[in-house]
Design a protein around this motif. Structure first.
Motif, mmCIF file in Angstrom:
data_model
loop_
_atom_site.group_PDB
_atom_site.id
_atom_site.type_symbol
_atom_site.label_atom_id
_atom_site.label_comp_id
_atom_site.label_asym_id
_atom_site.label_seq_id
_atom_site.Cartn_x
_atom_site.Cartn_y
_atom_site.Cartn_z
ATOM 1 N N UNK A 133 0.870 -1.123 0.158
ATOM 2 C CA UNK A 133 -0.205 -0.001 -0.039
ATOM 3 C C UNK A 133 0.847 1.316 0.030
ATOM 4 N N UNK A 134 2.007 1.147 0.869
ATOM 5 C CA UNK A 134 2.928 2.395 0.720
ATOM 6 C C UNK A 134 3.483 2.661 -0.618
ATOM 7 N N UNK A 168 2.878 6.053 -3.041
ATOM 8 C CA UNK A 168 3.598 6.671 -3.776
ATOM 9 C C UNK A 168 3.445 6.898 -5.244
ATOM 10 N N UNK A 169 3.131 5.612 -6.002
ATOM 11 C CA UNK A 169 2.736 5.730 -7.399
ATOM 12 C C UNK A 169 1.560 6.555 -7.588
ATOM 13 N N UNK A 170 0.518 6.632 -6.886
ATOM 14 C CA UNK A 170 -0.516 7.269 -7.042
ATOM 15 C C UNK A 170 -0.426 8.779 -7.040
ATOM 16 N N UNK A 171 0.566 9.116 -6.001
ATOM 17 C CA UNK A 171 0.674 10.454 -5.753
ATOM 18 C C UNK A 171 1.569 11.180 -6.926
ATOM 19 N N UNK A 211 10.351 12.584 0.684
ATOM 20 C CA UNK A 211 10.483 12.609 2.124
ATOM 21 C C UNK A 211 10.352 11.269 2.907
ATOM 22 N N UNK A 212 10.462 10.220 2.017
ATOM 23 C CA UNK A 212 10.554 8.811 2.477
ATOM 24 C C UNK A 212 11.854 8.684 2.998
ATOM 25 N N UNK A 245 0.948 5.506 7.369
ATOM 26 C CA UNK A 245 0.823 6.769 7.382
ATOM 27 C C UNK A 245 1.629 7.715 6.544
ATOM 28 N N UNK A 246 2.637 7.445 6.327
ATOM 29 C CA UNK A 246 3.313 8.201 5.085
ATOM 30 C C UNK A 246 2.821 7.965 3.903
ATOM 31 N N UNK A 247 2.272 6.868 3.771
ATOM 32 C CA UNK A 247 1.736 6.871 2.427
ATOM 33 C C UNK A 247 0.222 7.563 2.317
#
Length: 241
Positions: A146-147, A151-154, A183-184, A226-228
């Motif tokens: 999911x994470x 990132x892919x979607x963002x 920011x990861x 959360x980061x995702x």
């Protein structure tokens, strides 16, 4: 994420004049050419090659994570190497935008290359490091997946909406929608600290919940979730430096 998207949209409609360089049209012609050797390599701008170095850092990080998994768990050299490649990816991600603006050559291909390289270096590679240090249960895998998908979607959303974000006089977007994927590196720094403290594999901070069951999970994987979510946020506007 570099600022190449803003430069690309700003330069996508060149103004008429003697000093205008049809860099985008030349690249488009080369990419559409059915003849000629190495036309793809000749179509790439200098900034594109720098973007490729960003992607290379991510790929080498993934390979280093795999080498750690196949080797002696007490030898953490490959883990440190996997983490060390990622700040270099950020350096190249920063430099490609600078070079594109300096040479006044940007393109839609450069924008797409930038997003794909970012996904590898700041999405897939950190997830592989997390797997290597011990987040290896089925639910861990689901959360890390999911994470990466966040990132892919963002990145896909950024490419679609970059032209609609308010810009300053230089054509640079005023803010990011959601946290930028580089920011990861904050998670990478945290994992590097865990490695230095031997808090990996069976000693991952937070331990394991529901051990031995189908729901076994390491709670620290929630940091990636959360980061995702922050990356995909629409309401969170992060000012550009």
């Amino acid at each position: 994420m570099s600022k190449r998207a803003g430069a690309s949209n700003h330069a996508g409609t060149p103004k008429a004049g003697a000093g205008t360089e049809p860099s985008y049209d030349k690249q488009k012609d080369l990419l559409g050419s059915t003849t000629g050797h190495f036309s793809l390599l000749r179509a790439l701008h200098m900034a594109d090659y720098i973007t490729e170095l960003n992607g290379a850092c991510g790929i080498l990080s993934v390979f280093s994570s795999l080498r750690y998994c196949l080797g002696d768990p007490s030898d953490k050299g490959n883990l440190y190497l996997a983490l060390a490649f990622l700040p270099f990816g950020l350096f190249f991600d920063f430099m490609d935008g600078r070079v594109a603006r300096w040479r006044k050559k940007s393109s839609m291909m450069g924008q797409e290359l930038d997003s794909l390289a970012d996904l590898i270096s700041f999405g897939l590679a950190p997830a592989c490091v997390a797997f290597s240090i011990g987040l290896r249960t089925t639910l861990d895998h689901a959360c890390l997946t999911v994470f990466v998908l966040c990132g892919l979607t963002r990145l896909a959303r950024f490419n679609v909406t970059a032209a609609n974000i308010p810009k300053d006089a230089t054509g640079k977007a005023s803010y990011f929608e959601g946290t930028p994927i580089p920011t990861t590196l904050g998670l990478d720094a945290l994992m590097a600290w865990w490695v230095s403290q031997d808090r990996i594999l069976d000693a991952v901070p937070g331990g394991t919940w529901f051990a031995g069951s189908a729901f076994e999970v390491h709670p620290v994987v929630l940091l990636f979730l959360v980061h995702g979510c922050l990356m995909c946020s629409k309401s969170l506007h992060v000012p550009k430096p």
